[in-house]
Scaffold this motif. Structure first.
Motif, PDB file in Angstrom:
ATOM      1  N   SER A 240     123.821 -78.820  28.210  1.00  0.00           N
ATOM      2  CA  SER A 240     125.146 -79.008  27.652  1.00  0.00           C
ATOM      3  C   SER A 240     125.014 -79.998  26.679  1.00  0.00           C
ATOM      4  O   SER A 240     124.215 -80.832  26.690  1.00  0.00           O
ATOM      5  CB  SER A 240     126.206 -79.348  29.186  1.00  0.00           C
ATOM      6  OG  SER A 240     125.442 -80.741  29.575  1.00  0.00           O
ATOM      7  N   ASP A 241     126.234 -79.864  25.711  1.00  0.00           N
ATOM      8  CA  ASP A 241     126.491 -81.023  25.011  1.00  0.00           C
ATOM      9  C   ASP A 241     127.833 -81.117  24.797  1.00  0.00           C
ATOM     10  O   ASP A 241     128.535 -81.316  23.875  1.00  0.00           O
ATOM     11  CB  ASP A 241     125.956 -80.422  23.318  1.00  0.00           C
ATOM     12  CG  ASP A 241     126.832 -79.237  22.970  1.00  0.00           C
ATOM     13  OD1 ASP A 241     127.172 -78.570  23.908  1.00  0.00           O
ATOM     14  OD2 ASP A 241     126.401 -78.946  22.024  1.00  0.00           O
ATOM     15  N   LEU A 242     128.415 -81.878  26.096  1.00  0.00           N
ATOM     16  CA  LEU A 242     129.665 -82.246  26.189  1.00  0.00           C
ATOM     17  C   LEU A 242     129.958 -83.568  25.514  1.00  0.00           C
ATOM     18  O   LEU A 242     129.102 -84.143  25.096  1.00  0.00           O
ATOM     19  CB  LEU A 242     130.135 -82.317  27.633  1.00  0.00           C
ATOM     20  CG  LEU A 242     130.364 -81.212  28.651  1.00  0.00           C
ATOM     21  CD1 LEU A 242     130.737 -81.934  29.947  1.00  0.00           C
ATOM     22  CD2 LEU A 242     131.754 -80.715  27.920  1.00  0.00           C
ATOM     23  N   LYS A 243     131.121 -83.623  24.818  1.00  0.00           N
ATOM     24  CA  LYS A 243     131.558 -84.856  23.916  1.00  0.00           C
ATOM     25  C   LYS A 243     131.281 -85.995  24.857  1.00  0.00           C
ATOM     26  O   LYS A 243     131.885 -86.251  25.977  1.00  0.00           O
ATOM     27  CB  LYS A 243     132.934 -84.819  23.563  1.00  0.00           C
ATOM     28  CG  LYS A 243     133.082 -84.365  22.044  1.00  0.00           C
ATOM     29  CD  LYS A 243     134.209 -84.259  21.295  1.00  0.00           C
ATOM     30  CE  LYS A 243     135.273 -85.184  21.644  1.00  0.00           C
ATOM     31  NZ  LYS A 243     136.575 -84.658  21.528  1.00  0.00           N
ATOM     32  N   PRO A 244     130.729 -87.144  24.217  1.00  0.00           N
ATOM     33  CA  PRO A 244     130.596 -88.431  25.060  1.00  0.00           C
ATOM     34  C   PRO A 244     131.996 -88.859  25.241  1.00  0.00           C
ATOM     35  O   PRO A 244     133.010 -88.492  24.679  1.00  0.00           O
ATOM     36  CB  PRO A 244     129.929 -89.345  24.152  1.00  0.00           C
ATOM     37  CG  PRO A 244     129.167 -88.547  23.367  1.00  0.00           C
ATOM     38  CD  PRO A 244     130.039 -87.105  23.033  1.00  0.00           C
ATOM     39  N   GLU A 245     132.298 -89.415  26.688  1.00  0.00           N
ATOM     40  CA  GLU A 245     133.495 -90.292  26.830  1.00  0.00           C
ATOM     41  C   GLU A 245     134.557 -89.113  26.994  1.00  0.00           C
ATOM     42  O   GLU A 245     135.641 -89.499  26.489  1.00  0.00           O
ATOM     43  CB  GLU A 245     133.604 -91.371  26.151  1.00  0.00           C
ATOM     44  CG  GLU A 245     132.630 -92.329  25.771  1.00  0.00           C
ATOM     45  CD  GLU A 245     132.826 -93.676  26.347  1.00  0.00           C
ATOM     46  OE1 GLU A 245     133.868 -94.242  26.515  1.00  0.00           O
ATOM     47  OE2 GLU A 245     131.967 -94.173  27.021  1.00  0.00           O
ATOM     48  N   SER A 246     134.185 -87.931  27.566  1.00  0.00           N
ATOM     49  CA  SER A 246     135.453 -86.999  27.563  1.00  0.00           C
ATOM     50  C   SER A 246     135.944 -86.424  28.828  1.00  0.00           C
ATOM     51  O   SER A 246     136.746 -85.780  29.019  1.00  0.00           O
ATOM     52  CB  SER A 246     134.829 -85.675  26.597  1.00  0.00           C
ATOM     53  OG  SER A 246     133.657 -85.292  27.315  1.00  0.00           O
ATOM     54  N   VAL A 247     135.198 -87.159  30.043  1.00  0.00           N
ATOM     55  CA  VAL A 247     135.557 -86.672  31.434  1.00  0.00           C
ATOM     56  C   VAL A 247     136.357 -87.827  31.908  1.00  0.00           C
ATOM     57  O   VAL A 247     135.823 -88.853  32.286  1.00  0.00           O
ATOM     58  CB  VAL A 247     134.540 -86.311  31.922  1.00  0.00           C
ATOM     59  CG1 VAL A 247     134.315 -85.809  33.555  1.00  0.00           C
ATOM     60  CG2 VAL A 247     133.706 -84.930  31.264  1.00  0.00           C
ATOM     61  N   ASP A 248     137.398 -87.499  32.837  1.00  0.00           N
ATOM     62  CA  ASP A 248     137.940 -88.565  33.655  1.00  0.00           C
ATOM     63  C   ASP A 248     137.764 -88.739  34.789  1.00  0.00           C
ATOM     64  O   ASP A 248     137.763 -89.796  35.436  1.00  0.00           O
ATOM     65  CB  ASP A 248     139.603 -88.298  33.640  1.00  0.00           C
ATOM     66  CG  ASP A 248     140.081 -88.340  32.014  1.00  0.00           C
ATOM     67  OD1 ASP A 248     140.533 -89.333  32.013  1.00  0.00           O
ATOM     68  OD2 ASP A 248     140.428 -87.404  31.514  1.00  0.00           O
ATOM     69  N   LEU A 249     137.077 -87.662  35.659  1.00  0.00           N
ATOM     70  CA  LEU A 249     136.598 -87.597  36.885  1.00  0.00           C
ATOM     71  C   LEU A 249     135.378 -86.460  37.119  1.00  0.00           C
ATOM     72  O   LEU A 249     135.644 -85.286  36.562  1.00  0.00           O
ATOM     73  CB  LEU A 249     137.682 -87.271  37.907  1.00  0.00           C
ATOM     74  CG  LEU A 249     137.497 -87.285  39.389  1.00  0.00           C
ATOM     75  CD1 LEU A 249     136.906 -88.826  39.874  1.00  0.00           C
ATOM     76  CD2 LEU A 249     138.529 -87.258  40.056  1.00  0.00           C
TER      77      LEU A 249
END
Ligand SMILES: C[S@@+](CC[C@H](N)C(=O)[O-])C[C@H]1O[C@@H](n2cnc3c(N)ncnc32)[C@H](O)[C@@H]1O
Length: 431
Positions: A240-249
């Motif tokens: 995966s290449d999710l954006k850094p610092e994009s998830v709250d939980l």
């Protein structure tokens, strides 16, 4: 009874109540690790401010318990699932909430019942040619009915929303009228002392599932706060290449270290629903699965190397490796390789988690311990150790369930391994 964690907070016993009776989650049985109630509790506790601006991630989303529970409560939801069948289930759940014409579904269920009541031959549909089993998957009478059902599904092909819902219903119940059963791994009914199924009410079983789905969709439409986003990626979280610092939980239950073969166990659905044409199609899924599988790394000439220096873990792997070292692929080396691959993937998982979580956000991970070759592997403690090593701020373990025996005792040929017990823990880590 409540189990306390280090802060004195607790998770209720009902946190692990099976999803099988809950609307929407009951569509397909899956080894979930947790239920909707657990996810709801984790959301309330760790992300009480709702809204689409908050993103919840499940990197190993299965049939989408975290994703749908978060989504129905108004959070934005992202998930990864490598296996096309549970990924399909999650996708259909979501699109059915929005786009499915429910009156249309009701009348298609009636048309299906009527169609199944007439016997028509020859059937246009055929069983998937690449799906090979040791014994006949369906007895001839059952196969006739299954092919008849597929003739109906194919007539829905140009209306994909109905086509998907009917195929999902079939995928959910298809093993129940086969000569195989889940114990919980897929095996022939004969091997588990059950009689073969010579005939069955195929139509009635599919219709009952469709009606259950219809009822749940009416319910879901009432409760959904549905302006948030829902993004399921049918691929490995490791690529995966999710954006850094994009998830709250992050709320997840990764595969346990018990070699439960999700891919083999879903071969019937993968082939019949068209997600695989031959065994080569399963190769990517097997080798990119969390921990791979013992079968793919058990060769005693292969030496897996831990990608993280943890003396305690290395000692544990060496101990497993030394058990029955003369038994080639069945000896300890193969199981030590499997555990080593598993913890290397745990390192990748926690590394990625650290990147995508916002500062101060948490990952809630449900995991069970294992017994490999008679040796207790406290996976929760190993996860914590790796997380601490990666610099996570806080790490807590709460034991939430004790079970006596189970499928996490592997490699011994025994169902029980002395007095050792199996348990499940919630590992909470904060960035
Ligand atoms: C314990 S199950 C999670 C079930 C989920 N909690 C639910 O409610 O359905 C673990 C899931 O991880 C998936 N999985 C295994 N390896 C994966 C990978 N590399 N990337 C994404 N998903 C993976 C498996 O297919 C399985 O569905």
């Amino acid at each position: 009874m409540r189990q306390m964690n280090l802060l004195g907070q607790s998770y209720t016993d009902t946190a692990f109540q099976e999803n099988k009776d809950l609307p929407f989650h009951r569509w397909v049985n899956w080894i979930a690790g947790f239920s909707e109630l657990f996810v709801a509790e984790a959301l309330e506790r760790h992300l009480p401010y709702r809204g689409k601006q908050f993103t919840v991630l499940d990197p190993f989303s299965g049939i989408g318990t975290t994703m749908t529970t978060s989504y129905l409560r108004g959070y934005s939801s992202i998930g990864f699932e490598i296996n096309p069948f549970p990924a399909f289930v999650t996708r259909v759940k979501y699109s059915a909430i929005h786009d499915l014409d429910l009156d249309g579904m009701k009348s298609e269920i009636t048309h299906f019942s009527e169609f199944m009541a007439q016997s028509k031959r020859p059937h246009l549909s055929k069983p998937p040619s690449g799906f090979k089993t040791r014994m006949e998957f369906y007895s001839p009478k059952v196969l006739e009915k299954v092919l008849h059902a597929w003739d109906f599904f194919e007539m829905l092909r140009d209306r994909p929303e109905f086509y998907d819902v009917f195929r999902l219903a079939f995928g959910a119940v298809m093993v129940s009228f086969s000569n195989y059963s889940y114990e919980p791994s897929l095996g022939s009914r004969i091997a588990s002392g059950k009689a073969l199924i010579n005939d069955y009410d195929v139509s009635g079983t599919i219709v009952a599932k469709l009606k259950e789905m219809y009822q749940d969709l009416i319910w879901a439409r009432k409760v959904a706060i549905n302006n948030s986003s829902f993004n399921l990626i049918n691929d490995s979280f490791f690529s995966s290449d999710l954006k850094p610092e994009s998830v709250d939980l992050l709320i997840t239950s990764p595969p346990y270290l018990n070699n439960y073969h999700y891919i083999r166990n879903t071969r019937p659905q993968l082939f019949w629903l068209g997600f695989a044409q031959n065994s080569a199609d399963l190769h990517y899924l097997e080798t990119n699965n969390y921990g791979k599988y013992w079968q793919t790394v058990r060769d005693s000439n292969y030496r897996c190397t831990l990608k993280i220096k943890l003396h305690k873990l290395q000692k544990l792997l060496d101990k497993i490796s030394a058990v029955e070292s003369d038994r080639d692929v069945y000896g300890g080396r193969g199981w030590a390789n499997y555990a080593c691959e598993y913890f290397n993937d745990t390192l990748s998982f926690l590394n990625k988690t650290k990147t995508v979580l916002k500062k101060g956000s948490k990952a809630i991970i449900v995991i069970g311990n294992s017994i490999l070759k008679g040796i207790d592997v406290p996976t929760d403690e190993v996860f914590s150790l790796i997380a601490k090593n990666l610099g996570f701020k806080e790490v807590k373990i709460t034991k939430v369930r004790n079970t006596r025996i189970g499928s996490s005792i592997v490699g011994t040929g025994l169902r029980t391994a002395g007095r050792k017990t199996l348990y499940e823990s919630v590992v909470e880590i904060e960035k």
